[in-house]
Write a protein that holds these residues in place. Structure first.
Motif, short mmCIF file in Angstrom:
data_model
loop_
_atom_site.label_atom_id
_atom_site.label_comp_id
_atom_site.label_asym_id
_atom_site.label_seq_id
_atom_site.Cartn_x
_atom_site.Cartn_y
_atom_site.Cartn_z
N ILE A 47 0.87 -1.17 0.00
CA ILE A 47 0.00 0.00 0.00
C ILE A 47 0.91 1.23 0.00
O ILE A 47 1.80 1.35 0.85
CB ILE A 47 -0.93 0.04 1.23
CG1 ILE A 47 -1.91 -1.14 1.18
CG2 ILE A 47 -1.69 1.37 1.28
CD1 ILE A 47 -2.83 -1.23 2.36
N ILE A 48 0.70 2.11 -0.97
CA ILE A 48 1.45 3.36 -1.05
C ILE A 48 0.52 4.47 -0.56
O ILE A 48 -0.60 4.61 -1.06
CB ILE A 48 1.94 3.65 -2.48
CG1 ILE A 48 2.89 2.53 -2.93
CG2 ILE A 48 2.61 5.01 -2.56
CD1 ILE A 48 3.38 2.65 -4.35
N SER A 49 0.99 5.23 0.43
CA SER A 49 0.13 6.24 1.04
C SER A 49 -0.32 7.27 0.00
O SER A 49 0.44 7.67 -0.87
CB SER A 49 0.84 6.94 2.20
OG SER A 49 1.99 7.63 1.77
N SER A 50 -1.58 7.67 0.12
CA SER A 50 -2.16 8.63 -0.81
C SER A 50 -1.79 10.06 -0.46
O SER A 50 -1.92 10.96 -1.27
CB SER A 50 -3.68 8.48 -0.85
OG SER A 50 -4.21 8.54 0.46
N LYS A 51 -1.36 10.26 0.76
CA LYS A 51 -0.89 11.59 1.18
C LYS A 51 0.28 11.38 2.14
O LYS A 51 0.55 10.28 2.59
CB LYS A 51 -2.01 12.39 1.84
CG LYS A 51 -2.56 11.76 3.10
CD LYS A 51 -3.65 12.61 3.70
CE LYS A 51 -4.13 12.01 5.01
NZ LYS A 51 -5.10 12.84 5.66
N LYS A 52 0.94 12.46 2.44
CA LYS A 52 2.08 12.35 3.34
C LYS A 52 1.60 12.00 4.75
O LYS A 52 0.55 12.46 5.19
CB LYS A 52 2.88 13.66 3.35
CG LYS A 52 3.57 13.90 2.03
CD LYS A 52 4.38 15.16 2.06
CE LYS A 52 5.10 15.34 0.72
NZ LYS A 52 5.91 16.54 0.70
N VAL A 53 2.39 11.16 5.42
CA VAL A 53 2.08 10.71 6.77
C VAL A 53 2.89 11.53 7.75
O VAL A 53 4.09 11.75 7.55
CB VAL A 53 2.40 9.21 6.92
CG1 VAL A 53 2.21 8.74 8.34
CG2 VAL A 53 1.56 8.38 5.95
N ASP A 54 2.24 12.01 8.80
CA ASP A 54 2.93 12.79 9.83
C ASP A 54 3.75 11.83 10.69
O ASP A 54 3.19 11.08 11.49
CB ASP A 54 1.92 13.55 10.68
CG ASP A 54 2.58 14.47 11.70
OD1 ASP A 54 3.80 14.71 11.60
OD2 ASP A 54 1.87 14.94 12.60
N LYS A 59 9.50 15.27 9.51
CA LYS A 59 8.41 15.93 8.81
C LYS A 59 7.53 14.91 8.09
O LYS A 59 7.85 13.73 8.05
CB LYS A 59 8.97 16.96 7.84
CG LYS A 59 9.80 16.38 6.71
CD LYS A 59 10.34 17.50 5.85
CE LYS A 59 11.11 16.92 4.68
NZ LYS A 59 11.61 17.96 3.80
N GLU A 60 6.45 15.37 7.53
CA GLU A 60 5.54 14.49 6.81
C GLU A 60 6.21 13.93 5.56
O GLU A 60 6.88 14.65 4.83
CB GLU A 60 4.27 15.25 6.42
CG GLU A 60 3.43 15.64 7.59
CD GLU A 60 2.16 16.34 7.16
OE1 GLU A 60 2.10 16.87 6.03
OE2 GLU A 60 1.22 16.37 7.98
N ARG A 61 5.99 12.64 5.33
CA ARG A 61 6.57 11.97 4.16
C ARG A 61 5.60 10.89 3.67
O ARG A 61 4.82 10.36 4.44
CB ARG A 61 7.89 11.32 4.52
CG ARG A 61 8.93 12.32 4.97
CD ARG A 61 10.28 11.64 5.10
NE ARG A 61 11.28 12.55 5.61
CZ ARG A 61 11.98 13.40 4.89
NH1 ARG A 61 11.76 13.50 3.60
NH2 ARG A 61 12.88 14.18 5.44
N LYS A 62 5.70 10.55 2.39
CA LYS A 62 4.92 9.43 1.85
C LYS A 62 5.57 8.13 2.32
O LYS A 62 6.78 8.06 2.52
CB LYS A 62 4.90 9.48 0.33
CG LYS A 62 3.92 10.48 -0.21
CD LYS A 62 3.62 10.21 -1.66
CE LYS A 62 2.14 10.38 -1.84
NZ LYS A 62 1.67 9.95 -3.11
N ILE A 116 10.07 4.65 3.60
CA ILE A 116 9.74 6.08 3.69
C ILE A 116 10.37 6.82 2.53
O ILE A 116 11.54 6.61 2.20
CB ILE A 116 10.24 6.66 5.04
CG1 ILE A 116 9.52 5.95 6.19
CG2 ILE A 116 10.01 8.17 5.10
CD1 ILE A 116 10.01 6.33 7.56
N SER A 117 9.59 7.70 1.89
CA SER A 117 10.06 8.48 0.75
C SER A 117 10.88 9.67 1.22
O SER A 117 10.42 10.47 2.04
CB SER A 117 8.86 8.98 -0.06
OG SER A 117 9.31 9.85 -1.07
#
Length: 134
Positions: A47-54, A59-62, A116-117
């Motif tokens: 599963i690839i996140s649809s938005k950045k994860v906090d 900081k927030e990243r996909k 993590i991207s």
């Protein structure tokens, strides 16, 4: 549970988290995102996140999450969008260790790997416990 960098099967540096689950137990999405790369033969999916994860430590990243030993829920397919906390399938009795020795674990479990991207096109492996917000 076998954690990050613990020995598992004959793997000395385990790059994921193995959560002991009875076969048929429900498995839920850790993040909202798109199902990719489901393989019904190995019971693995991403599963690839649809938005950045906090991330609590950065900081927030996909993120990209690989699940193994999971049978996808009926009606879900590659390309489908799921929400965090949504049931995505059930654990299997495959017990695959994914080693060149074709070993099997001594218990049923779900394997989780997190990537993590850090830029637009690359992901780095990370300890799955980093997604757990204390």
């Amino acid at each position: 549970m076998h954690g990050w960098n613990q020995e598992h099967c004959s793997i000395n540096q385990h790059n994921g988290l193995d959560i002991i689950r009875n076969s048929g137990s429900s498995v839920y999405a850790m993040v909202s995102g798109k199902i990719t790369d489901y393989d019904p033969d190995t019971h693995s999916l991403t599963i690839i996140s649809s938005k950045k994860v906090d991330l609590w430590y950065d900081k927030e990243r996909k993120v990209k999450i690989l699940y193994s030993n999971v049978k996808l829920k009926s009606g879900l397919n590659n390309g489908d969008i799921v929400s965090a906390g949504e049931k995505i399938g059930t654990s299997t009795s495959d017990r695959n260790c994914f080693t060149t020795k074709n070993e099997k674990a001594v218990y049923d479990y779900v394997h989780v790997q997190v990537y993590i991207s850090y830029d637009w096109n690359s992901y780095e492996m990370a300890d799955p416990r980093l997604l757990i917000n204390y």
